[in-house]
Scaffold this active site. Structure first.
Site, PDB file in Angstrom:
ATOM      1  N   LYS A 161       0.735  -1.046  -0.168  1.00 17.57           N
ATOM      2  CA  LYS A 161       0.332  -0.110   0.525  1.00 17.57           C
ATOM      3  C   LYS A 161       1.034   0.817  -0.200  1.00 17.57           C
ATOM      4  O   LYS A 161       1.967   1.078   0.468  1.00 17.57           O
ATOM      5  CB  LYS A 161      -0.695   0.065   1.883  1.00 17.57           C
ATOM      6  CG  LYS A 161      -1.768   1.494   1.417  1.00 17.57           C
ATOM      7  CD  LYS A 161      -2.657   1.105   2.765  1.00 17.57           C
ATOM      8  CE  LYS A 161      -3.920   2.003   2.485  1.00 17.57           C
ATOM      9  NZ  LYS A 161      -4.371   2.143   3.360  1.00 17.57           N
ATOM     10  N   LYS A 219      -1.899  -1.898  -4.289  1.00 17.51           N
ATOM     11  CA  LYS A 219      -3.041  -0.459  -4.004  1.00 17.51           C
ATOM     12  C   LYS A 219      -2.595   1.216  -3.914  1.00 17.51           C
ATOM     13  O   LYS A 219      -1.082   0.530  -3.550  1.00 17.51           O
ATOM     14  CB  LYS A 219      -3.554  -0.419  -2.273  1.00 17.51           C
ATOM     15  CG  LYS A 219      -4.737   0.734  -2.365  1.00 17.51           C
ATOM     16  CD  LYS A 219      -4.823   0.730  -0.668  1.00 17.51           C
ATOM     17  CE  LYS A 219      -6.156   2.002  -0.042  1.00 17.51           C
ATOM     18  NZ  LYS A 219      -6.626   1.937   0.542  1.00 17.51           N
TER      19      LYS A 219
HETATM   20  C1  PBG Z   1      -7.620   3.176   5.700  1.00 19.42           C
HETATM   21  C2  PBG Z   1      -7.723   3.138   4.443  1.00 19.42           C
HETATM   22  C3  PBG Z   1      -8.026   4.364   2.605  1.00 19.42           C
HETATM   23  C4  PBG Z   1      -8.088   4.278   2.214  1.00 19.42           C
HETATM   24  C5  PBG Z   1      -8.748   2.285   1.838  1.00 19.42           C
HETATM   25  N1  PBG Z   1      -8.307   1.730   3.187  1.00 19.42           N
HETATM   26  C6  PBG Z   1      -7.338   5.385   2.661  1.00 19.42           C
HETATM   27  C7  PBG Z   1      -5.416   5.541   3.809  1.00 19.42           C
HETATM   28  O1  PBG Z   1      -4.652   4.849   3.725  1.00 19.42           O
HETATM   29  O2  PBG Z   1      -5.795   7.202   3.779  1.00 19.42           O
HETATM   30  C8  PBG Z   1      -8.500   4.231   0.563  1.00 19.42           C
HETATM   31  C9  PBG Z   1      -9.143   3.714  -0.328  1.00 19.42           C
HETATM   32  C10 PBG Z   1      -9.472   4.284  -1.898  1.00 19.42           C
HETATM   33  O3  PBG Z   1      -8.690   5.899  -2.071  1.00 19.42           O
HETATM   34  O4  PBG Z   1     -10.845   4.141  -2.553  1.00 19.42           O
HETATM   35  N2  PBG Z   1      -6.733   3.290   6.270  1.00 19.42           N
END
Ligand code: PBG
Length: 326
Positions: free
Chosen positions: A197, A250
């Protein structure tokens, strides 16, 4: 004078729609999609997220009709994000028995037991500071955040979640959660880890939807640097060693090289998360009439599968399912 060249006739295999159909290498199907949902307290609420037209925050009473629509379309899995009324420094709302995601899970599993409920396991929607763990010395404390995440995962499994999806990028979150799930008798519940991520500007609209913008600083001490590729494999490998059953990459669109790397190197199902900013860009362009939304969305989802994704989390799941069913 016409010269005679020697060359390959690739166009032979593109000559008709049927010809293209039989040689197609990648196909999309409704089973590929996971649909993210934002659930919040209150009644009769269906708030459209301003930066994500067509995506809503839903109160629990809205879930039944939403699930009816989703299951009619043939979608098999939803991903739940909670938007709680109250936040505190520890993110208590994430792990209480009657937390918003726990209640939503019970409602969905009672009425739609076949539908897979994936619980996002993070604290950022529940903490007053908007970070994904507890804050000490102005940074997120890794090891002190792990027990809270593990508690969150167990409470989600108790509510009936089919898959636990930890997204907070603390080191060791998979083993901490695996251990607690096993001890609580949930050894059969898989972990879908947000292993890879990145600290991405593509999450902007999600933070509107989930009300989870960090109140200070950013997430760069725990989410990955977009410039790094080899590090993605280190993250993926350690999550597998710790017991992850699925790996998420992601964002998706700007990271298809990473999806392919993970697919080629690690033998578990790979999930591409087509995130909020990727959705917002396409929506904005299509609402302006600048692109053909249907063709663009199906093209990019196909590209994610071609890159190696076995599944795609996407806010376009319902639209794409409708188009594929037509
Ligand atoms: C929680 C989380 C996030 C997303 C999914 N889980 C946000 C972040 O890390 O700030 C983002 C998903 C999206 O942008 O569709 N940590």
């Amino acid at each position: 004078m016409i010269e005679k060249y020697e060359f390959k006739r690739h166009r032979r295999l593109r000559s008709s729609s049927a010809m293209r159909d039989i040689v197609r290498e990648t196909t999309l199907q409704t089973d590929d999609f996971i649909y993210p949902l934002f659930v919040l307290e209150g009644e009769h609420i269906k708030n459209e997220v301003s930066s994500m037209p067509g995506v809503y925050q839903l109160s629990l009473d809205q879930l039944t009709s939403e699930m009816a629509e989703i299951t009619d379309l043939g979608i098999k899995a939803v991903m739940l994000f909670g938007v709680p009324d109250e936040k505190d420094a520890q993110g208590t709302g994430a792990f209480i028995q009657d937390g918003i995601v726990q209640r939503a899970t019970r409602i969905i599993k009672e009425k739609y037991p076949e539908l897979l409920v994936i619980a996002d396991t993070c604290l950022c929607e529940y903490t007053s500071h908007g970070h994904c763990g507890v804050i000490e010395n102005e940074d997120v404390h890794n090891d002190h955040s792990l027990p809270l995440l593990a508690k969150t995962a167990v409470s989600q499994a108790e509510a009936g979640a089919d898959i636990i999806a930890p997204s907070n990028m603390m080191d060791g979150f998979v083993v901490a959660i695996r251990d607690s799930l096993d001890q609580a008798g949930f050894e059969h519940i898989p972990i879908m880890s947000y292993a890879v991520k990145y600290a991405s500007a593509f999450y902007g609209p999600f933070r509107d939807a989930a009300d989870s913008t960090p109140q200070f600083g950013d997430r760069k001490t725990y989410q990955m640097d977009p410039a790094n590729r080899l590090e993605a494999l280190r993250e993926a490998e350690s999550d597998i060693e710790e017991g992850a059953d699925f790996l998420i990459v992601k964002p998706a669109l700007a990271y298809l090289d990473i999806v392919r790397d993970v697919k080629n190197n690690i033998n578990v199902p790979v999930v591409a998360y087509n995130v909020s900013g990727e959705y917002a860009m396409v929506k904005a362009a299509s609402l302006n009439g600048w692109v053909n939304e249907r063709e663009l969305v199906l093209e990019k989802l196909t590209a994610m599968k071609r890159a190696g994704a076995d599944m795609i989390m996407t806010y376009f799941a319902k639209d794409a399912a409708k188009w594929l069913n037509e």
